[in-house]
Write a protein that holds these residues in place. Structure first.
Motif, short mmCIF file in Angstrom:
data_model
loop_
_atom_site.label_atom_id
_atom_site.label_comp_id
_atom_site.label_asym_id
_atom_site.label_seq_id
_atom_site.Cartn_x
_atom_site.Cartn_y
_atom_site.Cartn_z
N HIS A 101 -45.61 2.95 30.66
CA HIS A 101 -46.03 1.68 30.06
C HIS A 101 -44.90 0.69 30.19
CE1 HIS A 101 -48.14 -1.20 27.68
NE2 HIS A 101 -49.12 -0.37 27.48
N GLU A 116 -58.22 1.59 26.86
CA GLU A 116 -57.05 2.06 26.11
C GLU A 116 -56.80 1.19 24.90
OE1 GLU A 116 -53.45 2.66 24.34
OE2 GLU A 116 -53.78 0.81 25.48
N GLU A 117 -57.06 -0.11 25.05
CA GLU A 117 -56.75 -1.05 23.95
C GLU A 117 -57.58 -0.77 22.70
OE1 GLU A 117 -54.25 -2.80 23.75
OE2 GLU A 117 -53.60 -3.30 25.78
N CYS A 153 -51.06 -6.88 28.19
CA CYS A 153 -50.36 -5.63 27.85
C CYS A 153 -49.72 -5.04 29.11
CB CYS A 153 -51.31 -4.62 27.22
SG CYS A 153 -50.45 -3.34 26.27
N HIS A 206 -51.27 -3.74 31.81
CA HIS A 206 -51.97 -2.61 32.44
C HIS A 206 -52.15 -2.85 33.94
CE1 HIS A 206 -53.79 -1.25 28.30
NE2 HIS A 206 -52.48 -1.27 28.32
N GLU A 230 -54.20 2.78 32.86
CA GLU A 230 -55.30 2.19 32.11
C GLU A 230 -55.91 1.09 32.99
OE1 GLU A 230 -52.12 1.91 31.63
OE2 GLU A 230 -51.53 1.90 29.53
ZN ZN Z 1 -50.96 -1.08 26.79
#
Ligand code: ZN
Ligand code: ZN
Length: 445
Positions: free
Chosen positions: A203, A175-176, A140, A142, A107
């Motif tokens: 992830h 993606e979020e 997150c 990424h 992502e």
């Molecule tokens: Zn994520």
């Protein structure tokens, strides 16, 4: 050139008649140390890329500079890069003879929030989001995925005598907000480019670094957004008898909707509804006309999802009916579907990753967050989606037994992966997973 041709043809013919089993099994320990050497040499540049992306995050569909950085890296490795697929996404292809096409996805996007880690490479950037200025942060992880993605591409190119086929490395926007995968597919991801035979994505998660977590079957949740607006009749707070109080309705709904989870849903099945926002009212003595609630609904299985949606809708209508108010507006917007890992792809990777990581390669229960990687799976790309840990194993152990503080999870302003061991694990696990799929295919299995 010509005089070598007969010999070449003979060897090609020979390999064609040899049984597929004649190929030696992948020597995982040799491969692992080759990969370790490659990552070691390459780490300073991956570290610089990671910290640069971390310090300058971009939000969904705004990832122009981030995508350009990745495009430059991939072009330097000899990938054929197409930019602006699904707005800001990119597709990087590396053709290396006949064989399957294997997709690896990262992502690109960050989150609209302020980073509070205090790291020297922390983000202080701000941007516009839905008409408002906001901080932006890679909370997150990424950015870890991007560094691992570039690292795996480098390692696979270095090891190109070990596999044949096409690498399809994709960097996905948004993606979020679970929109980027759909946008790339709608922009011809599987028609303008080869349709991958297999796919992989990873992830990070707040587990110990050096560990890889995986599962067969359901890997993440279905997500649905909930919007409920209760219509009342506003008036004076001192004279509620002349009003229909939507604040009361909202309060009742927030509490009663949880009985759908505890009384209607099978308690052995996963399902959650969380109300994340309540908007209504302006002053202490005014009963407002209406109140809006926003929430999220997460499930693993379609039948549980259907049951919960029906219960939530019924509860909202019943709450309004109890107050003798008009029916509420209810909108449930489908988000990401659950990612379902392919048993065959996982079994193939499992053999190799078990040897490479030993007891640090473990199964784990499905994660309750959602992931739009499911779009690729549902479009027919058998896949494996796995997790890697990010924190010192001792700190994770201390947090688990209560002797140390709870560690910040993804989406926390304090989420702070330890870069080197996390990225090294990401590169190694992804490279080996991809090699396992090429190898299995070459054996005709
Ligand atoms: Zn994520
Ligand atoms: Zn996230």
């Amino acid at each position: 050139m010509t005089r070598f041709l007969p010999a070449l043809l003979a060897s090609a013919a020979l390999s064609a008649i040899l049984p597929a089993q004649a190929r030696a099994e992948l020597d995982v320990s040799v491969l692992k140390s080759t990969i370790a050497g490659s990552v070691e040499r390459d780490y300073p540049s991956l570290d610089a890329l990671y910290k640069d992306i971390h310090a300058h995050p971009e939000l969904a569909f705004q990832e122009v500079k981030t995508a350009a950085k990745l495009a430059a890296e991939m072009r330097a490795l000899g990938f054929e890069v197409t930019e602006n697929v699904g707005k800001t996404g990119l597709v990087a292809l590396y053709r290396n003879g006949d064989g399957p096409t294997i997709m690896v996805r990262t992502e690109l996007d960050a989150l609209p929030m302020e980073e509070k880690t205090g790291l020297p490479y922390a983000s202080h950037d701000k941007t516009n989001w839905n008409g408002r200025e906001t901080f932006v942060a890679h909370s997150c992880g990424h950015d870890i995925h991007m560094a691992s993605w570039v690292g795996a591409a480098k390692t696979l190119v270095e090891l190109k005598d070990k596999w044949h086929g096409t690498l399809m490395f994709i960097a996905q926007p948004a993606e979020e907000i679970v929109s980027g995968a759909k946008a790339m597919i709608a922009d011809g991801l599987f028609t303008r480019f080869p349709k991958p035979d297999f796919g992989f994505a990873l992830h990070d998660s707040p587990g110990p670094y050096g560990s890889v977590f995986y599962r067969v079957g359901i890997g993440s949740s279905n997500s649905d957004s909930l919007f409920v607006k209760f219509h009342g009749r506003g008036g004076h707070g001192a004279a509620p008898q002349a009003t229909l109080d939507p604040v009361m309705m909202a309060a009742r709904f927030v509490v009663d909707v949880q009985s759908v989870i505890s009384r209607e849903k099978d308690p052995t099945e996963f399902g959650v509804v969380s109300i994340g926002a309540i908007h209504g009212g302006t002053a202490e003595n005014i009963i407002p006309d209406d109140v809006t609630l926003l929430g999220t609904i997460r499930t693993f299985k379609p039948e549980v999802r259907a049951k919960m949606l029906a219960g939530i809708e019924r509860t909202a209508k019943a709450v309004a009916a109890m107050a003798d108010a008009p029916a509420p507006e209810i909108k449930i917007v489908e988000g990401a579907k659950a990612v379902v890992n392919d048993a065959g792809v996982v079994a193939t990777a499992e053999k190799v990753l078990k040897v490479a990581f030993g007891d640090k390669f473990r199964t784990s229960p499905p994660g309750t967050p959602s992931e739009d990687y499911s779009e690729y799976v549902n479009a027919g790309v058998p896949s494996m989606f796995f997790n890697i840990g990010v924190y010192e194993p001792e700190r994770v152990a201390a947090a688990r037994d209560g002797s140390g503080p709870v560690l910040p999870s993804n989406h926390s302003p304090l989420f702070a992966p330890v870069p080197r061991p996390t990225i090294e694990t990401g590169v190694t696990a992804m490279t080996l997973a991809v090699l396992s799929a090429f190898d299995e295919h070459a054996r005709g299995r």
